[in-house]
Write a protein that holds these residues in place. Sequence first.
Motif, PDB file in Angstrom:
ATOM      1  N   UNK A  35      42.573  28.694  46.273  1.00  5.33           N
ATOM      2  CA  UNK A  35      42.091  28.576  44.895  1.00  5.33           C
ATOM      3  C   UNK A  35      40.576  28.757  44.767  1.00  5.33           C
ATOM      4  N   UNK A  36      40.047  29.687  45.540  1.00  6.59           N
ATOM      5  CA  UNK A  36      38.614  30.027  45.469  1.00  6.59           C
ATOM      6  C   UNK A  36      38.490  31.521  45.197  1.00  6.59           C
ATOM      7  N   UNK A  37      37.678  31.886  44.184  1.00  7.97           N
ATOM      8  CA  UNK A  37      37.390  33.299  43.956  1.00  7.97           C
ATOM      9  C   UNK A  37      35.875  33.496  43.914  1.00  7.97           C
ATOM     10  N   UNK A  38      35.458  34.685  44.326  1.00  9.08           N
ATOM     11  CA  UNK A  38      34.039  35.023  44.387  1.00  9.08           C
ATOM     12  C   UNK A  38      33.794  36.273  43.549  1.00  9.08           C
ATOM     13  N   UNK A  39      32.793  36.208  42.682  1.00 10.73           N
ATOM     14  CA  UNK A  39      32.427  37.343  41.829  1.00 10.73           C
ATOM     15  C   UNK A  39      31.001  37.744  42.162  1.00 10.73           C
ATOM     16  N   UNK A  40      30.804  39.005  42.536  1.00 10.29           N
ATOM     17  CA  UNK A  40      29.464  39.499  42.885  1.00 10.29           C
ATOM     18  C   UNK A  40      28.623  39.746  41.641  1.00 10.29           C
ATOM     19  N   UNK A  41      27.317  39.554  41.776  1.00  9.58           N
ATOM     20  CA  UNK A  41      26.403  39.936  40.693  1.00  9.58           C
ATOM     21  C   UNK A  41      26.541  41.418  40.378  1.00  9.58           C
ATOM     22  N   UNK A  42      26.859  42.218  41.393  1.00 11.72           N
ATOM     23  CA  UNK A  42      26.995  43.664  41.190  1.00 11.72           C
ATOM     24  C   UNK A  42      28.052  44.025  40.175  1.00 11.72           C
ATOM     25  N   UNK A  43      29.193  43.319  40.189  1.00 17.04           N
ATOM     26  CA  UNK A  43      30.268  43.629  39.240  1.00 17.04           C
ATOM     27  C   UNK A  43      29.907  43.130  37.846  1.00 17.04           C
ATOM     28  N   UNK A  44      29.129  42.050  37.760  1.00 18.91           N
ATOM     29  CA  UNK A  44      28.687  41.546  36.455  1.00 18.91           C
ATOM     30  C   UNK A  44      27.727  42.555  35.820  1.00 18.91           C
ATOM     31  N   UNK A  45      26.796  43.070  36.623  1.00 20.31           N
ATOM     32  CA  UNK A  45      25.835  44.043  36.115  1.00 20.31           C
ATOM     33  C   UNK A  45      26.506  45.369  35.756  1.00 20.31           C
ATOM     34  N   UNK A  46      27.576  45.725  36.480  1.00 19.88           N
ATOM     35  CA  UNK A  46      28.254  47.008  36.266  1.00 19.88           C
ATOM     36  C   UNK A  46      29.187  46.976  35.061  1.00 19.88           C
ATOM     37  N   UNK A  47      29.915  45.882  34.877  1.00 21.96           N
ATOM     38  CA  UNK A  47      30.888  45.792  33.783  1.00 21.96           C
ATOM     39  C   UNK A  47      30.166  45.861  32.442  1.00 21.96           C
ATOM     40  N   UNK A  48      30.765  46.557  31.492  1.00 21.78           N
ATOM     41  CA  UNK A  48      30.143  46.743  30.182  1.00 21.78           C
ATOM     42  C   UNK A  48      30.701  45.785  29.132  1.00 21.78           C
ATOM     43  N   UNK A  49      31.948  45.378  29.305  1.00 25.04           N
ATOM     44  CA  UNK A  49      32.572  44.525  28.292  1.00 25.04           C
ATOM     45  C   UNK A  49      33.175  43.271  28.926  1.00 25.04           C
ATOM     46  N   UNK A  50      33.383  42.292  28.081  1.00 23.63           N
ATOM     47  CA  UNK A  50      34.057  41.060  28.498  1.00 23.63           C
ATOM     48  C   UNK A  50      35.431  41.395  29.073  1.00 23.63           C
ATOM     49  N   UNK A  51      36.122  42.346  28.448  1.00 17.32           N
ATOM     50  CA  UNK A  51      37.478  42.694  28.855  1.00 17.32           C
ATOM     51  C   UNK A  51      37.510  43.310  30.259  1.00 17.32           C
ATOM     52  N   UNK A  52      36.496  44.128  30.580  1.00 13.72           N
ATOM     53  CA  UNK A  52      36.424  44.717  31.919  1.00 13.72           C
ATOM     54  C   UNK A  52      36.242  43.627  32.976  1.00 13.72           C
ATOM     55  N   UNK A  53      35.306  42.731  32.740  1.00 12.79           N
ATOM     56  CA  UNK A  53      35.042  41.661  33.704  1.00 12.79           C
ATOM     57  C   UNK A  53      36.234  40.708  33.809  1.00 12.79           C
TER      58      UNK A  53
END
Length: 483
Positions: free
Chosen positions: A130-148
């Motif tokens: 029950x642990x997930x990791x999200x990179x800053x890179x994907x946050x900066x790359x995604x354009x919309x809330x729905x993509x992220x």
Amino acid sequence: MSLVKPLITAFLAIISLQSIAQNKSLYSFQDLSHFYYKKQKDSLSKAWVCPALYSEKKTQKKYKEIWDDRTDFLTGAIDGDNFIHDGEVYDYVDGLITELVKANKQTIPEKPLLLIDRSSSVNAYALGKNVIVVNLGIVAFSQTKEELALVIAHELSHNIMSHPDNAMKQRAEWLTSDEYEKNLNAVLDSKYERLSRLKKVIETYSFSRSKHQRYHESEADSMAIVLLKKSNIAFNADYFLRLDSSDIIYQQHLKTPIKNYFTAYSLPFEDSWTKRRSKGLSTKAYSFKDTTGVEDSLKTHPDCVERYNKTKSLTASGAKYTSIPSGIHDKAQKMLIWNMYSNMSLTPCLFRILLEKDRGNTDEWYDFMLYNIITGLYFADREMHRFNAIGVVQKELTSKDYYELQTLLEQIPREQLEQYCKTLQGAGFWSHMPASEKAMKTLMSTLALDPDNSDKNKTRAAKEFTTGNETSMYCEFAQMFTK
């Protein structure tokens, strides 16, 4: 005339607020994972006890080794400050998780632990437990809330279906199987072609795993779409195609020649610095791929195309999408740039700054970081490790502009670097910099330009910085000289 004064006052107030917003600290030193997650790390190590699944001692022992490797990876990453818990980016991503969990209580009975990885890689990953990791890179790359949200739902799905845990079991079972031992002994007993035989043993396992992984990705995509639908978050399969462009950031072209970015600061520039002066094959004229049409690259990755084709019929028609707030994007971009700088990967760091300038970003923090990069390069040259600090990327993976920038950082003469440092110290943007940035300027000046190049002097300057700026994120850099 009576309206003029209030208008001027209001205008100045707006400018002041913008300046405060731009110069607000990205995060505090105490937000780094070694500090923030210290208590959680200790409890996590105790909680992640390997279950006794196998009656065979050999398999159980191997399974425990793999299990413990995962625990060590996570605790080591926490100690190494791979993760950050800032107030804005973390809360935004965690808010999406809350939204997904709330709408899918039966599937996700317990909210997972979220970790924000400071990596620039456009990625996220599930660790199991029950642990997930999200990179800053994907946050900066995604354009919309729905993509992220799609990325997050995908990783939640991996944990829901126990993919990380099952992968550990599969590996333990294969490495302790009779078939693996038989194949390995055959390699050891053979007199010829040992390497080829060993490669076949490894490839058998790798091929089997890759087949399962592709199946798992498809499973996770399907469940992610279900999670999104129940959360009333629109799904668009086009994002799978756009993800294919995520790894070509250093193949992009800059809007103007490299020279223009430096002369804008009144820095002298010679075109010859961007051209290879040495002899040999590395200087041979190279035909760089035209990557101006980023969209064309979106169709080159079979996995992305396959995932798109499988899910495109499920794209929500006529859906409205919510842009990720610009403040979240900006902060994620800055944090990953600072992390790259802290790791002394200067060319990719500087290239990202120039891309921001191409987008019309006038935030003076990027000017401050350009100063740090130039001064850091001069310091590295002084310490005889300029090449390591540049972060060399082979030219086949870059655009012509990136390669010229990299060559510039390699070849610009030391005396010119020194002049760059001194010129940038007097640049106008410093008048708008907060106290911690100005203190960082003083530290960098001591490291790079002080005639006293002793370790004692560097330690003194670093301790002065940390004492006067103990909550500043720049303490991470300064502490490298206090140990």
